[in-house]
Write a protein that holds these residues in place. Structure first.
Motif, PDB file in Angstrom:
ATOM      1  N   ASP A 159       0.829  -1.205   0.000  1.00 38.86           N
ATOM      2  CA  ASP A 159       0.000   0.000   0.000  1.00 38.86           C
ATOM      3  C   ASP A 159       0.865   1.256   0.000  1.00 38.86           C
ATOM      4  O   ASP A 159       0.593   2.223  -0.729  1.00 38.86           O
ATOM      5  N   LEU A 160       1.937   1.239   0.810  1.00 40.23           N
ATOM      6  CA  LEU A 160       2.832   2.392   0.881  1.00 40.23           C
ATOM      7  C   LEU A 160       3.543   2.626  -0.449  1.00 40.23           C
ATOM      8  O   LEU A 160       3.703   3.776  -0.888  1.00 40.23           O
ATOM      9  N   LYS A 161       3.965   1.541  -1.092  1.00 39.93           N
ATOM     10  CA  LYS A 161       4.631   1.681  -2.387  1.00 39.93           C
ATOM     11  C   LYS A 161       3.710   2.361  -3.407  1.00 39.93           C
ATOM     12  O   LYS A 161       4.141   3.246  -4.162  1.00 39.93           O
ATOM     13  N   GLY A 162       2.454   1.956  -3.414  1.00 42.58           N
ATOM     14  CA  GLY A 162       1.498   2.562  -4.337  1.00 42.58           C
ATOM     15  C   GLY A 162       1.319   4.044  -4.079  1.00 42.58           C
ATOM     16  O   GLY A 162       1.281   4.864  -5.013  1.00 42.58           O
ATOM     17  N   LYS A 163       1.240   4.404  -2.793  1.00 49.80           N
ATOM     18  CA  LYS A 163       1.046   5.815  -2.436  1.00 49.80           C
ATOM     19  C   LYS A 163       2.291   6.642  -2.769  1.00 49.80           C
ATOM     20  O   LYS A 163       2.181   7.788  -3.244  1.00 49.80           O
ATOM     21  N   VAL A 164       3.469   6.089  -2.513  1.00 47.34           N
ATOM     22  CA  VAL A 164       4.698   6.817  -2.826  1.00 47.34           C
ATOM     23  C   VAL A 164       4.843   7.017  -4.331  1.00 47.34           C
ATOM     24  O   VAL A 164       5.280   8.084  -4.792  1.00 47.34           O
ATOM     25  N   GLU A 165       4.466   6.017  -5.102  1.00 47.72           N
ATOM     26  CA  GLU A 165       4.526   6.164  -6.556  1.00 47.72           C
ATOM     27  C   GLU A 165       3.550   7.230  -7.038  1.00 47.72           C
ATOM     28  O   GLU A 165       3.826   7.965  -8.006  1.00 47.72           O
ATOM     29  N   TYR A 239      14.780   1.768   2.925  1.00 45.92           N
ATOM     30  CA  TYR A 239      14.250   1.315   4.221  1.00 45.92           C
ATOM     31  C   TYR A 239      13.390   0.062   4.060  1.00 45.92           C
ATOM     32  O   TYR A 239      13.376  -0.814   4.933  1.00 45.92           O
ATOM     33  N   LEU A 240      12.666  -0.031   2.962  1.00 45.43           N
ATOM     34  CA  LEU A 240      11.808  -1.199   2.750  1.00 45.43           C
ATOM     35  C   LEU A 240      12.631  -2.480   2.610  1.00 45.43           C
ATOM     36  O   LEU A 240      12.128  -3.569   2.897  1.00 45.43           O
ATOM     37  N   GLU A 241      13.870  -2.351   2.183  1.00 46.69           N
ATOM     38  CA  GLU A 241      14.730  -3.524   2.014  1.00 46.69           C
ATOM     39  C   GLU A 241      15.426  -3.918   3.311  1.00 46.69           C
ATOM     40  O   GLU A 241      16.026  -4.990   3.402  1.00 46.69           O
ATOM     41  N   SER A 242      15.347  -3.067   4.325  1.00 44.82           N
ATOM     42  CA  SER A 242      16.043  -3.335   5.587  1.00 44.82           C
ATOM     43  C   SER A 242      15.368  -4.451   6.367  1.00 44.82           C
ATOM     44  O   SER A 242      14.152  -4.624   6.320  1.00 44.82           O
ATOM     45  N   LEU A 250      11.077   5.797   8.971  1.00 42.20           N
ATOM     46  CA  LEU A 250      10.108   6.151   7.934  1.00 42.20           C
ATOM     47  C   LEU A 250       9.261   7.339   8.359  1.00 42.20           C
ATOM     48  O   LEU A 250       8.932   8.206   7.540  1.00 42.20           O
ATOM     49  N   ASP A 251       8.909   7.379   9.630  1.00 40.65           N
ATOM     50  CA  ASP A 251       8.114   8.491  10.139  1.00 40.65           C
ATOM     51  C   ASP A 251       8.882   9.804   9.970  1.00 40.65           C
ATOM     52  O   ASP A 251       8.331  10.821   9.519  1.00 40.65           O
ATOM     53  N   PHE A 252      10.163   9.792  10.305  1.00 44.88           N
ATOM     54  CA  PHE A 252      10.992  10.988  10.147  1.00 44.88           C
ATOM     55  C   PHE A 252      11.140  11.358   8.675  1.00 44.88           C
ATOM     56  O   PHE A 252      11.069  12.532   8.297  1.00 44.88           O
ATOM     57  N   LEU A 253      11.342  10.344   7.824  1.00 48.03           N
ATOM     58  CA  LEU A 253      11.517  10.591   6.386  1.00 48.03           C
ATOM     59  C   LEU A 253      10.272  11.238   5.786  1.00 48.03           C
ATOM     60  O   LEU A 253      10.371  12.174   4.975  1.00 48.03           O
ATOM     61  N   MET A 284       0.479  12.026   1.472  1.00 52.40           N
ATOM     62  CA  MET A 284       1.481  11.990   2.546  1.00 52.40           C
ATOM     63  C   MET A 284       0.832  11.681   3.889  1.00 52.40           C
ATOM     64  O   MET A 284       1.358  10.915   4.694  1.00 52.40           O
ATOM     65  N   GLU A 285      -0.315  12.282   4.139  1.00 46.51           N
ATOM     66  CA  GLU A 285      -1.012  12.060   5.406  1.00 46.51           C
ATOM     67  C   GLU A 285      -1.459  10.610   5.527  1.00 46.51           C
ATOM     68  O   GLU A 285      -1.389  10.016   6.610  1.00 46.51           O
ATOM     69  N   LYS A 286      -1.917  10.033   4.424  1.00 51.25           N
ATOM     70  CA  LYS A 286      -2.304   8.620   4.435  1.00 51.25           C
ATOM     71  C   LYS A 286      -1.103   7.729   4.746  1.00 51.25           C
ATOM     72  O   LYS A 286      -1.220   6.751   5.502  1.00 51.25           O
ATOM     73  N   ILE A 287       0.037   8.080   4.170  1.00 52.54           N
ATOM     74  CA  ILE A 287       1.260   7.314   4.435  1.00 52.54           C
ATOM     75  C   ILE A 287       1.649   7.441   5.904  1.00 52.54           C
ATOM     76  O   ILE A 287       2.025   6.459   6.551  1.00 52.54           O
ATOM     77  N   ARG A 288       1.573   8.651   6.428  1.00 48.32           N
ATOM     78  CA  ARG A 288       1.946   8.875   7.831  1.00 48.32           C
ATOM     79  C   ARG A 288       1.095   8.026   8.768  1.00 48.32           C
ATOM     80  O   ARG A 288       1.594   7.458   9.745  1.00 48.32           O
TER      81      ARG A 288
END
Length: 295
Positions: A159-165, A239-242, A250-253, A284-288
């Motif tokens: 879900d996060l990947k989709g939103k970031v894209e 970070y996703l690969e970590s 991620l929150d800070f980023l 961004m808010e949805k990701i947060r």
């Protein structure tokens, strides 16, 4: 690989003449807050249980562990009544019945349903053997719990990947519109000046126009913000690969990404860009919100 802080794992087995059930559940929390509910006979094992959970790589979340044991062989086991607790429990039941005019009598079986009424006393010296038996069930429950965290984490990651894209695409559109806006500023400025000065036969000063365009381009330039955002996108996927907990990182980023988007919004006066900035901030808010679930 992301892991969710919200999960549940349960295991029930018969080990060493005991029916042992272990339930592990967790919700979001800034730090690790592990609470253990277990029979009194197992009280010496509470800290060991917490350490065991941490050794499984669980570092954040409010984790509640419930351990329930039924002894099938009770030849050397003493069952005690927690008299003080039972008295308070019965008093509370009577008060509940009177206050709400409830029908029915308070029976022994009704009181006995509360596990806290009884405690089980085992002979000293058996605690290590009890730990070995308990660890079998605790380990199986922990494995299911961790698997559930990983499964939910994988769904959040997609879900996060989709939103970031989506944000990435929005930023690309903002970048293109900004270039067009700056490029067309000279033409708009020249047309406006000509319209104003035409009636007075005043010639347009080309140098002045160039100066104004340079000032505008410098004020409206968002190159630095775009470069930083692209860098943040790369960091996000890193970070996703970590294999380490990355929820706080991620929150800070995301806070940094949001700051760049806000700066772009404050620099650009183009209405189309303003609309795209709102879209990016909404995503961004949805990701947060989603990241608050990540360990």
């Amino acid at each position: 690989m992301l892991k969710s802080m919200t999960a549940f794992g349960r295991e029930r087995r018969n080990v060493g003449g005991k029916d042992i059930t272990v339930e592990i559940k967790s919700v979001n929390n800034r730090y690790l807050d592990c609470q253990v509910k277990l029979p009194h006979v197992y009280s010496p094992l509470e800290q060991r249980i917490k350490q065991y959970i941490q050794s499984k790589g669980i570092s954040r979340g409010k984790v509640d562990i419930g351990i329930f044991v039924e002894f099938e062989e009770a030849t050397d086991t003493e069952i005690l009544v927690n008299t003080e607790y039972a008295a308070k429990y019965i008093s509370a039941l009577k008060s509940l019945k009177e206050q709400f005019a409830l029908a029915g009598e308070i029976s022994v079986m009704e009181v006995a349903r509360d596990r806290e009424v009884f405690s089980i006393k085992k002979p000293d010296g058996d605690i290590e053997a009890e730990w070995l038996d308990l660890q079998v069930v605790l380990g199986a429950a922990a494995d299911k719990f961790i698997s559930a965290r990983a499964g939910e984490g994988a769904r959040i990651e997609e879900d996060l990947k989709g939103k970031v894209e989506n944000i990435r695409g929005t930023v690309s559109r903002i970048e293109a519109l900004s270039d067009e806006d700056i490029g067309g500023y000279r033409k708009r400025l020249e047309e406006k000046l000509k319209a104003v000065l035409a009636d007075n036969n005043i010639t347009v000063d080309e140098n002045r126009i160039l100066t104004e365009c340079a000032i505008y381009a410098d004020r409206a330039a968002i190159d630095e913000e775009i470069v930083r955002l692209k860098s943040h996108f790369c960091a996000f996927y890193g970070y996703l690969e970590s294999h380490e907990p990355v929820g706080r990182s991620l929150d800070f980023l995301i806070q940094e990404m949001n700051r760049e988007i806000n700066t772009i919004g404050s620099k650009c006066s183009n209405s189309d860009i303003a609309h795209l900035v709102v879209e990016a901030k909404t995503e961004m808010e949805k990701i947060r919100e989603q990241i608050q679930n990540i360990e």
